[in-house]
Design a protein around this motif. Structure first.
Motif, short mmCIF file in Angstrom:
data_model
loop_
_atom_site.label_atom_id
_atom_site.label_comp_id
_atom_site.label_asym_id
_atom_site.label_seq_id
_atom_site.Cartn_x
_atom_site.Cartn_y
_atom_site.Cartn_z
N UNK A 151 0.92 -1.08 0.09
CA UNK A 151 -0.01 -0.04 0.01
C UNK A 151 0.98 1.12 0.08
N UNK A 152 1.85 1.25 0.67
CA UNK A 152 2.80 2.45 0.79
C UNK A 152 3.59 2.51 -0.50
N UNK A 153 3.80 1.76 -1.11
CA UNK A 153 4.59 1.68 -2.30
C UNK A 153 3.66 2.08 -3.45
N UNK A 154 2.41 1.90 -3.29
CA UNK A 154 1.41 2.25 -4.43
C UNK A 154 1.06 3.95 -4.20
N UNK A 155 1.33 4.31 -3.20
CA UNK A 155 1.16 5.72 -2.91
C UNK A 155 2.63 6.49 -2.60
N UNK A 156 2.33 7.60 -2.33
CA UNK A 156 3.97 8.32 -2.02
C UNK A 156 3.91 7.91 -0.41
N UNK A 157 5.27 7.67 -0.09
CA UNK A 157 5.65 7.33 1.12
C UNK A 157 5.60 8.50 1.97
N UNK A 158 5.37 8.32 3.26
CA UNK A 158 5.61 9.56 4.15
C UNK A 158 6.70 10.28 4.11
N UNK A 159 6.76 11.42 4.41
CA UNK A 159 8.05 12.21 3.91
C UNK A 159 9.34 11.89 4.49
N UNK A 160 9.32 11.44 5.67
CA UNK A 160 10.75 11.37 6.34
C UNK A 160 11.26 9.76 5.81
N UNK A 161 10.32 9.02 5.71
CA UNK A 161 10.73 7.65 5.08
C UNK A 161 11.09 7.74 3.66
N UNK A 162 10.38 8.51 2.94
CA UNK A 162 10.46 8.95 1.51
C UNK A 162 11.70 9.50 1.29
N UNK A 163 12.26 10.35 2.18
CA UNK A 163 13.64 11.02 2.11
C UNK A 163 14.74 10.13 2.29
N UNK A 164 14.71 9.34 3.31
CA UNK A 164 15.68 8.36 3.55
C UNK A 164 15.85 7.23 2.52
N UNK A 165 14.65 6.66 1.95
CA UNK A 165 14.60 5.53 0.95
C UNK A 165 15.39 6.32 -0.23
N UNK A 166 14.94 7.37 -0.57
CA UNK A 166 15.56 8.09 -1.71
C UNK A 166 17.06 8.37 -1.75
N UNK A 167 17.40 8.95 -0.40
CA UNK A 167 19.01 8.94 -0.09
C UNK A 167 19.54 7.41 -0.07
N UNK A 168 19.09 6.37 0.44
CA UNK A 168 19.56 5.01 0.37
C UNK A 168 19.75 4.57 -1.04
N UNK A 169 18.78 4.69 -1.62
CA UNK A 169 18.46 4.16 -3.12
C UNK A 169 19.67 4.91 -3.97
N UNK A 170 19.90 6.26 -3.73
CA UNK A 170 20.98 7.08 -4.74
C UNK A 170 22.41 6.39 -3.94
N UNK A 171 22.58 6.38 -2.62
CA UNK A 171 23.64 6.23 -2.27
C UNK A 171 24.24 4.42 -2.70
N UNK A 172 23.20 3.72 -3.04
CA UNK A 172 23.57 2.33 -3.28
C UNK A 172 23.47 1.98 -4.92
#
Length: 180
Positions: free
Chosen positions: A147-168
């Motif tokens: 459900x979370x992946x079907x919608x926008x992640x909450x702000x703080x989760x989304x920020x960290x996911x994006x940073x981890x994704x880019x970092x990796x």
């Protein structure tokens, strides 16, 4: 471009990444602890909110970050977010209550784990009672992740996911990566 994680996710890299993202905006730092994890709001001993995770474990850091991401502004003013916690040795009924409140944090943790290239394990946090994470709980966490992946992640989760994704150096997360 940022350096990628080494063979296994590096907790010091995670600490640096988290602190770069959230220190200024949320006055919050991630700290490697030696004891049990705890969230400590700013007080007379520290001007910063502190997420202290257990024994330097990467999974503990992600779990505690996940609870921080769930907590609203008022809860982040309270030690351990003001949550009820019954230590290891819960009864079956207490375990069901635990599982009700752990769906969202463990969904966040699973998403963060995949973004970080770290294996996720469901946590029943009840080792002495030998009551593991129930199938129902695991299914509810998976439904929440999807459900979370079907919608926008909450702000703080989304920020960290994006940073981890880019970092990796990895592609955006896909629901196909999350299965029981």
């Amino acid at each position: 471009m940022q350096e990628t994680f080494t063979n296994k996710p590096n907790v010091d890299e995670l600490i640096n990444l988290f602190n770069q993202l959230f220190f200024e905006r949320y006055n919050t730092v991630l700290i490697k602890g030696e004891e049990e994890p705890i969230y400590l709001p700013a007080d007379n001993t520290s001007p910063h909110n502190r997420i202290v995770f257990a024994h330097g474990f990467f999974a503990s850091a992600l779990h505690e970050i996940s609870h921080w991401c769930v907590a609203g502004a008022k809860r982040r003013e309270l030690v351990d977010f003001g949550y009820w916690y019954k230590p290891d040795g819960r009864t079956a009924e207490e375990q069901r209550e635990f599982e009700k409140v752990e769906v969202r944090p463990q969904a966040y943790e699973w998403i963060l784990s995949v973004a970080a290239g770290h294996r996720f394990h469901f946590s029943a946090d009840n080792l002495s009672s030998e009551i593991g994470a129930s199938d129902h709980f695991q299914e509810n966490v998976l439904k929440m992740v999807h459900g979370l992946l079907d919608h926008d992640l909450p702000e703080r989760v989304g920020m960290l996911v994006e940073a981890l994704r880019i970092h990796n150096n990895r592609e955006p997360l896909s629901k196909n990566e999350f299965k029981l």
